[in-house]
Design a protein around this motif. Structure first.
Motif, PDB file in Angstrom:
ATOM      1  N   VAL A   1      14.988  -6.814  -0.523  1.00 10.73           N
ATOM      2  CA  VAL A   1      14.379  -6.206  -1.083  1.00 10.73           C
ATOM      3  C   VAL A   1      13.135  -5.720  -1.457  1.00 10.73           C
ATOM      4  CG1 VAL A   1      13.909  -4.428  -2.988  1.00 10.73           C
ATOM      5  CG2 VAL A   1      16.519  -5.295  -2.208  1.00 10.73           C
ATOM      6  N   LYS A   2      12.400  -7.140  -1.392  1.00 14.33           N
ATOM      7  CA  LYS A   2      10.595  -6.852  -1.900  1.00 14.33           C
ATOM      8  C   LYS A   2      10.268  -6.977  -0.521  1.00 14.33           C
ATOM      9  CE  LYS A   2      10.796 -10.292  -5.965  1.00 14.33           C
ATOM     10  NZ  LYS A   2      10.690 -11.621  -6.253  1.00 14.33           N
ATOM     11  N   TYR A   3      10.492  -7.646   0.410  1.00 13.92           N
ATOM     12  CA  TYR A   3      10.300  -7.340   1.897  1.00 13.92           C
ATOM     13  C   TYR A   3      10.609  -6.148   2.071  1.00 13.92           C
ATOM     14  CZ  TYR A   3      10.320  -8.316   6.970  1.00 13.92           C
ATOM     15  OH  TYR A   3      10.756  -8.611   8.686  1.00 13.92           O
ATOM     16  N   PHE A   4      11.469  -5.888   2.595  1.00 15.21           N
ATOM     17  CA  PHE A   4      11.588  -4.263   2.552  1.00 15.21           C
ATOM     18  C   PHE A   4      10.461  -3.529   2.244  1.00 15.21           C
ATOM     19  CE2 PHE A   4      16.816  -5.667   3.948  1.00 15.21           C
ATOM     20  CZ  PHE A   4      15.780  -5.944   5.272  1.00 15.21           C
ATOM     21  N   THR A   5      10.696  -3.125   0.467  1.00 17.41           N
ATOM     22  CA  THR A   5       9.285  -2.376   0.348  1.00 17.41           C
ATOM     23  C   THR A   5       8.445  -3.013   0.955  1.00 17.41           C
ATOM     24  OG1 THR A   5      11.088  -2.507  -2.049  1.00 17.41           O
ATOM     25  CG2 THR A   5       8.537  -1.650  -1.993  1.00 17.41           C
ATOM     26  N   ILE A   6       7.695  -4.190   1.486  1.00 16.08           N
ATOM     27  CA  ILE A   6       6.949  -4.215   1.585  1.00 16.08           C
ATOM     28  C   ILE A   6       6.262  -3.640   2.691  1.00 16.08           C
ATOM     29  CG2 ILE A   6       4.687  -6.179   2.195  1.00 16.08           C
ATOM     30  CD1 ILE A   6       5.982  -7.898   0.222  1.00 16.08           C
ATOM     31  N   LEU A   7       7.685  -3.544   3.847  1.00 11.58           N
ATOM     32  CA  LEU A   7       7.355  -3.296   5.246  1.00 11.58           C
ATOM     33  C   LEU A   7       7.411  -2.084   4.847  1.00 11.58           C
ATOM     34  CD1 LEU A   7       7.991  -4.953   8.103  1.00 11.58           C
ATOM     35  CD2 LEU A   7      10.562  -4.345   7.694  1.00 11.58           C
ATOM     36  N   ALA A   8       8.220  -1.344   4.610  1.00 12.71           N
ATOM     37  CA  ALA A   8       8.184   0.142   4.315  1.00 12.71           C
ATOM     38  C   ALA A   8       6.639   0.166   4.227  1.00 12.71           C
ATOM     39  CB  ALA A   8       8.703   0.769   3.262  1.00 12.71           C
TER      40      ALA A   8
ATOM     41  N   SER B   1       4.332   0.354   6.554  1.00 15.71           N
ATOM     42  CA  SER B   1       4.193   1.079   8.328  1.00 15.71           C
ATOM     43  C   SER B   1       4.132   2.930   7.213  1.00 15.71           C
ATOM     44  CB  SER B   1       6.165   1.118   8.025  1.00 15.71           C
ATOM     45  OG  SER B   1       6.335   2.035   8.592  1.00 15.71           O
ATOM     46  N   ARG B   2       4.441   2.689   5.967  1.00 17.51           N
ATOM     47  CA  ARG B   2       3.339   4.254   5.469  1.00 17.51           C
ATOM     48  C   ARG B   2       2.346   4.124   5.373  1.00 17.51           C
ATOM     49  NH1 ARG B   2       7.439   4.179   1.058  1.00 17.51           N
ATOM     50  NH2 ARG B   2       5.642   3.388   0.014  1.00 17.51           N
ATOM     51  N   LYS B   3       1.345   2.672   5.477  1.00 14.70           N
ATOM     52  CA  LYS B   3      -0.344   2.682   5.781  1.00 14.70           C
ATOM     53  C   LYS B   3      -0.655   3.570   7.296  1.00 14.70           C
ATOM     54  CE  LYS B   3      -3.715  -0.201   3.805  1.00 14.70           C
ATOM     55  NZ  LYS B   3      -3.914  -1.719   3.001  1.00 14.70           N
ATOM     56  N   ILE B   4       0.401   1.921   7.932  1.00 16.24           N
ATOM     57  CA  ILE B   4       0.412   2.333   9.521  1.00 16.24           C
ATOM     58  C   ILE B   4      -0.302   4.085  10.147  1.00 16.24           C
ATOM     59  CG2 ILE B   4       1.233   1.980  11.793  1.00 16.24           C
ATOM     60  CD1 ILE B   4       1.696  -1.026  10.626  1.00 16.24           C
ATOM     61  N   ARG B   5       1.229   4.937   9.126  1.00 11.73           N
ATOM     62  CA  ARG B   5       1.360   6.175   9.877  1.00 11.73           C
ATOM     63  C   ARG B   5      -0.008   7.444   9.126  1.00 11.73           C
ATOM     64  NH1 ARG B   5       6.512   5.156   8.612  1.00 11.73           N
ATOM     65  NH2 ARG B   5       6.906   6.467   6.618  1.00 11.73           N
ATOM     66  N   LEU B   6      -0.325   6.755   7.760  1.00 15.28           N
ATOM     67  CA  LEU B   6      -1.336   7.548   7.812  1.00 15.28           C
ATOM     68  C   LEU B   6      -2.757   7.466   8.047  1.00 15.28           C
ATOM     69  CD1 LEU B   6      -0.430   6.889   4.025  1.00 15.28           C
ATOM     70  CD2 LEU B   6      -0.579   9.259   4.820  1.00 15.28           C
ATOM     71  N   ASN B   7      -2.865   6.196   8.911  1.00 15.69           N
ATOM     72  CA  ASN B   7      -3.882   5.862   9.310  1.00 15.69           C
ATOM     73  C   ASN B   7      -4.060   5.995  10.903  1.00 15.69           C
ATOM     74  OD1 ASN B   7      -5.078   4.720   7.203  1.00 15.69           O
ATOM     75  ND2 ASN B   7      -4.559   1.700   7.440  1.00 15.69           N
ATOM     76  N   ALA B   8      -2.532   6.273  11.236  1.00 13.18           N
ATOM     77  CA  ALA B   8      -3.083   7.036  12.688  1.00 13.18           C
ATOM     78  C   ALA B   8      -3.005   8.560  12.896  1.00 13.18           C
ATOM     79  CB  ALA B   8      -1.723   6.889  13.457  1.00 13.18           C
ATOM     80  N   LEU B   9      -3.120   9.021  11.408  1.00 12.57           N
ATOM     81  CA  LEU B   9      -2.836  10.188  11.543  1.00 12.57           C
ATOM     82  C   LEU B   9      -4.666  10.920  10.654  1.00 12.57           C
ATOM     83  CD1 LEU B   9       0.452  11.906   9.769  1.00 12.57           C
ATOM     84  CD2 LEU B   9      -0.502  12.067  11.636  1.00 12.57           C
ATOM     85  N   ARG B  10      -5.139   9.836  10.390  1.00 14.97           N
ATOM     86  CA  ARG B  10      -6.602  10.339   9.795  1.00 14.97           C
ATOM     87  C   ARG B  10      -7.454  10.482  11.586  1.00 14.97           C
ATOM     88  NH1 ARG B  10      -7.218   5.864   5.088  1.00 14.97           N
ATOM     89  NH2 ARG B  10      -5.570   7.210   3.964  1.00 14.97           N
TER      90      ARG B  10
END
Length: 366
Positions: free
Chosen positions: A347-354, A357-366
């Protein structure tokens, strides 16, 4: 990734690892539960079992006997459907458990805003959450566990048939001189005969031929009642975990995070309490799902849950409900400890992974 999906995947992964590690103990325990030893005075004055006149040995002795007679593969009979069942049942259970848990926590928070309660989910609510998730899991996945139980006990049933045939030949030879002359050949032929291959499809065909589609839901009543096992387990686990987290939160200088080893021990304590409380129901479930091969003694056949309970009390006594309990405690407590530990880490691993992933998507939208 939602928390429910993350917990479902983590539960499936943890359950898979725990199942592989403890499966030999589970196989032996299922055979112990389905072994029937009749009390003295109820079978012509003798104490007998469905596998001959000898009482089975302890867990280690039985494991060695299985290896000697069936090879290492005997300890892993039914492993494939069991792993599939574990992935499905743990995934289903933890997914719905997290869904209901989130709902319970949001209700508790809403009540706190209204000035009702302290915002924490109470013991009764934890029991209800675990019971609802467990009931859904049972209804959806019990057919797989019926097949697993059949495959775990098939060799035992075949051995019982062989022993009865041998006894019949010896009896016939003692009563008939003509039969006595051919006894060595018949015994040799019997010894050389090998059990038929018994895989998932064969088990499914046998269940269907015996009881139709309903056969795949054999033992549903005690299994549904057994939902109280994980309910008790999760009540103990969640309340213990919350208490530990609260203590850590007030510790200004110590370690704040709950370690994997602490989760392991919390899971062990929780499962121990649940197993001791519900073990008799587990034995009844296994008896109903196993192949009921007890020869001509029709009085030991079970027509349903209540019939099984009455006959077990009559023919085996209260002890019959606790057969193999020590093996089950070792297997289930260790399996639950591994499952909780692996699940929390996943669960910790999936949370960090998620999060990444969100951070990468946000950076791509900027």
């Amino acid at each position: 990734m939602s928390s429910a999906v993350a917990n479902g995947l983590a539960g499936a992964g943890g359950g898979l690892i725990a199942q592989i590690l403890t499966y030999p103990l589970q196989t032996v325990n299922t055979r112990q539960q389905t072994e029937r030893i009749v009390k003295k005075g109820l079978d012509g004055g003798h104490e007998t079992s469905s596998s001959g006149n000898r009482r089975p040995g302890g867990t280690l002795v039985q494991m060695i006997q299985v290896i000697k007679t069936e090879g290492w593969g005997g300890l892993y009979s039914g492993l494939k459907p069991s792993l599939f069942g574990t992935i499905a049942s743990q995934g289903v259970y933890y997914y719905f458990y997290q869904v209901f848990k989130n709902k319970a926590e949001s209700i508790a928070t809403a009540r706190k805003v209204k000035g009702l309660g302290d915002g924490n989910v109470g013991m009764i609510s934890w029991l209800a959450v675990a019971a609802m998730a467990g009931s859904l899991n049972v209804l959806l996945t019990i057919p797989m566990w019926v097949l697993v139980t059949r495959m775990q006990t098939q060799t035992q049933a075949e051995r019982n048939i062989m022993e009865r045939k041998r006894d019949a030949l010896l009896r016939e030879a003692s009563e008939n001189s003509a039969a006595a002359s051919t006894l060595p050949e018949k015994l040799a032929e019997l010894e050389s005969s090998k059990p038929k291959p018994y895989g998932t499809l064969q088990a499914a065909a046998e269940v269907y031929s015996e009881a139709g589609i309903r056969g795949f839901w054999k033992g549903i009543i005690p299994t549904l009642i057994m939902v109280c096992n994980p309910s008790i387990q999760f009540m103990i686990y969640e309340t213990s975990l919350r208490s530990l987290k609260e203590k850590r939160a007030t510790n200004k200088h110590g370690v704040k995070q709950i370690t994997a080893l602490e989760v392991f021990f919390l899971g062990a304590v929780a499962k121990l309490g649940a197993t001791v409380a519900t073990y008799p129901l587990l034995v009844v479930k296994s008896r109903l799902q196993a192949k009921q091969d007890i020869g001509s003694n029709v009085s030991l056949r079970y027509s349903g849950t209540l019939d099984a309970i009455v006959k077990m009390i009559r023919y085996e006594g209260i002890f019959g409900f606790y057969k193999g309990m020590s093996t089950k405690i070792v297997q289930s407590v260790f399996a639950a400890s591994v499952l909780f530990m692996v699940k929390e880490e996943l669960v910790k691993y999936f949370t960090i992974l998620a999060y990444k992933s969100r951070k990468i998507r946000l950076n791509a939208l900027r």
